[in-house]
Design an enzyme around this catalytic site. Structure first.
Site, PDB file in Angstrom:
ATOM      1  N   LYS A  13       0.823  -1.216   0.000  1.00  0.00           N
ATOM      2  CA  LYS A  13       0.000   0.000   0.000  1.00  0.00           C
ATOM      3  C   LYS A  13       0.858   1.267   0.000  1.00  0.00           C
ATOM      4  O   LYS A  13       0.621   2.174  -0.786  1.00  0.00           O
ATOM      5  CB  LYS A  13      -0.929   0.040   1.230  1.00  0.00           C
ATOM      6  CG  LYS A  13      -1.918  -1.094   1.312  1.00  0.00           C
ATOM      7  CD  LYS A  13      -2.850  -0.903   2.505  1.00  0.00           C
ATOM      8  CE  LYS A  13      -2.151  -0.985   3.846  1.00  0.00           C
ATOM      9  NZ  LYS A  13      -1.721  -2.324   4.252  1.00  0.00           N
ATOM     10  N   ARG A  88      -9.693   0.799   8.716  1.00  0.00           N
ATOM     11  CA  ARG A  88      -9.165  -0.527   8.968  1.00  0.00           C
ATOM     12  C   ARG A  88     -10.125  -1.387   9.791  1.00  0.00           C
ATOM     13  O   ARG A  88      -9.819  -2.534  10.080  1.00  0.00           O
ATOM     14  CB  ARG A  88      -7.874  -0.354   9.752  1.00  0.00           C
ATOM     15  CG  ARG A  88      -6.758  -1.290   9.406  1.00  0.00           C
ATOM     16  CD  ARG A  88      -5.615  -0.866  10.314  1.00  0.00           C
ATOM     17  NE  ARG A  88      -4.412  -1.584  10.133  1.00  0.00           N
ATOM     18  CZ  ARG A  88      -3.396  -1.150   9.389  1.00  0.00           C
ATOM     19  NH1 ARG A  88      -3.488  -0.036   8.709  1.00  0.00           N
ATOM     20  NH2 ARG A  88      -2.303  -1.858   9.341  1.00  0.00           N
ATOM     21  N   ARG A 127      11.765  -7.057   3.926  1.00  0.00           N
ATOM     22  CA  ARG A 127      11.995  -5.617   3.847  1.00  0.00           C
ATOM     23  C   ARG A 127      12.764  -5.213   5.093  1.00  0.00           C
ATOM     24  O   ARG A 127      12.527  -5.713   6.180  1.00  0.00           O
ATOM     25  CB  ARG A 127      10.687  -4.823   3.694  1.00  0.00           C
ATOM     26  CG  ARG A 127       9.821  -4.706   4.933  1.00  0.00           C
ATOM     27  CD  ARG A 127       8.510  -3.966   4.595  1.00  0.00           C
ATOM     28  NE  ARG A 127       7.618  -3.949   5.757  1.00  0.00           N
ATOM     29  CZ  ARG A 127       6.316  -3.660   5.702  1.00  0.00           C
ATOM     30  NH1 ARG A 127       5.756  -3.347   4.551  1.00  0.00           N
ATOM     31  NH2 ARG A 127       5.582  -3.657   6.784  1.00  0.00           N
ATOM     32  N   ARG A 131      11.357  -1.878  11.297  1.00  0.00           N
ATOM     33  CA  ARG A 131      10.139  -1.666  12.074  1.00  0.00           C
ATOM     34  C   ARG A 131      10.028  -2.702  13.183  1.00  0.00           C
ATOM     35  O   ARG A 131      10.221  -3.887  12.941  1.00  0.00           O
ATOM     36  CB  ARG A 131       8.915  -1.733  11.161  1.00  0.00           C
ATOM     37  CG  ARG A 131       8.549  -0.390  10.557  1.00  0.00           C
ATOM     38  CD  ARG A 131       7.443  -0.512   9.555  1.00  0.00           C
ATOM     39  NE  ARG A 131       6.227  -1.122  10.091  1.00  0.00           N
ATOM     40  CZ  ARG A 131       5.086  -1.179   9.423  1.00  0.00           C
ATOM     41  NH1 ARG A 131       5.013  -0.650   8.212  1.00  0.00           N
ATOM     42  NH2 ARG A 131       4.031  -1.752   9.950  1.00  0.00           N
ATOM     43  N   ARG A 142      -0.434  -9.429  13.169  1.00  0.00           N
ATOM     44  CA  ARG A 142      -1.015  -8.420  12.274  1.00  0.00           C
ATOM     45  C   ARG A 142      -1.897  -9.066  11.208  1.00  0.00           C
ATOM     46  O   ARG A 142      -2.943  -8.527  10.843  1.00  0.00           O
ATOM     47  CB  ARG A 142       0.085  -7.567  11.639  1.00  0.00           C
ATOM     48  CG  ARG A 142       0.606  -6.516  12.632  1.00  0.00           C
ATOM     49  CD  ARG A 142       2.014  -6.063  12.309  1.00  0.00           C
ATOM     50  NE  ARG A 142       2.129  -5.439  11.008  1.00  0.00           N
ATOM     51  CZ  ARG A 142       3.262  -5.385  10.313  1.00  0.00           C
ATOM     52  NH1 ARG A 142       4.367  -5.934  10.789  1.00  0.00           N
ATOM     53  NH2 ARG A 142       3.287  -4.789   9.143  1.00  0.00           N
TER      54      ARG A 142
END
Ligand code: ADP
Length: 187
Positions: A13, A88, A127, A131, A142
């Protein structure tokens, strides 16, 4: 144009939102980025949401809705925006819908980036953004939270006639081409 970019964690996104921002000259609003900035700057909001983001759970609807409502009052969003990470939950979607109605505005497109679960886990773990919620355990949480609380938002928008499915597999450019095709038709 008012666009919602929707999809599970790791669907791309943020990457696609930035490309849309550039190509169509519409500002992006990412609730995840806003929360991470608040945490970095140690604001009141940041202190309130830090543990929630670290755990992979969702920030309470009331807090998110208030934040987005206020942010969207900024003049830079008068001609449109791309929402990334919001709404969300169904209550967030309802609150946003109310706001649009109140302002006499319409949503132009709801783009749903479709990516299978195995691929999501792979992408997030590869990635390297550092984070704190990108560990295998947190990603699992998640994805569960997404399936339980966020996926129902799809049905909310399917009923509204703005729903567009985008195949989220392929290169960044290939996916962006699909998005452009859809958006050029809705303009
Ligand atoms: P991702 O889509 O990869 O999970 P985001 O940057 O969109 O990443 O969100 C990161 C975290 O920020 C979420 O796990 C959640 O804790 C919080 N968050 C972001 N947007 C929302 C929202 N609309 N409602 C509740 N929590 C949110």
């Amino acid at each position: 144009m008012r666009i919602i970019l929707f999809g599970p964690p790791g669907a791309g996104k943020g990457t696609q939102a930035k490309l849309i921002e550039k190509e169509f000259n519409i500002p992006q609003l990412s609730t995840g980025d806003m929360f991470r900035a608040a945490i970095r700057n140690q604001t009141e909001l940041g202190k309130k949401v830090k543990n929630i983001l670290d755990s992979g759970q969702l920030v309470p609807d009331e807090t998110v809705v208030e934040l987005v409502e206020e942010a969207l009052n900024d003049e830079k969003y008068v001609n449109g925006y791309i929402l990334d990470g919001f709404p969300r939950t169904v209550p967030q979607a309802r609150a946003f819908d109310e706001r649009l109605k109140r302002n006499g505005r319409k949503l132009n497109a709801f783009l749903s980036l479709e990516v299978p679960d195995e691929e999501l886990m792979k992408r997030i773990l590869s990635r390297a953004e550092g984070r704190s919620d990108d560990t295998p355990e947190k990603v699992k949480v998640r994805l569960e939270v997404y399936n339980e609380e966020t996926a129902p938002v799809l049905n909310f928008y399917k009923q509204k006639g703005v729903f567009q499915e985008i195949n989220g597999l392929g290169t960044v450019d290939e996916i962006f081409e699909r998005i452009k095709t859809v958006l050029n038709k809705t303009r």
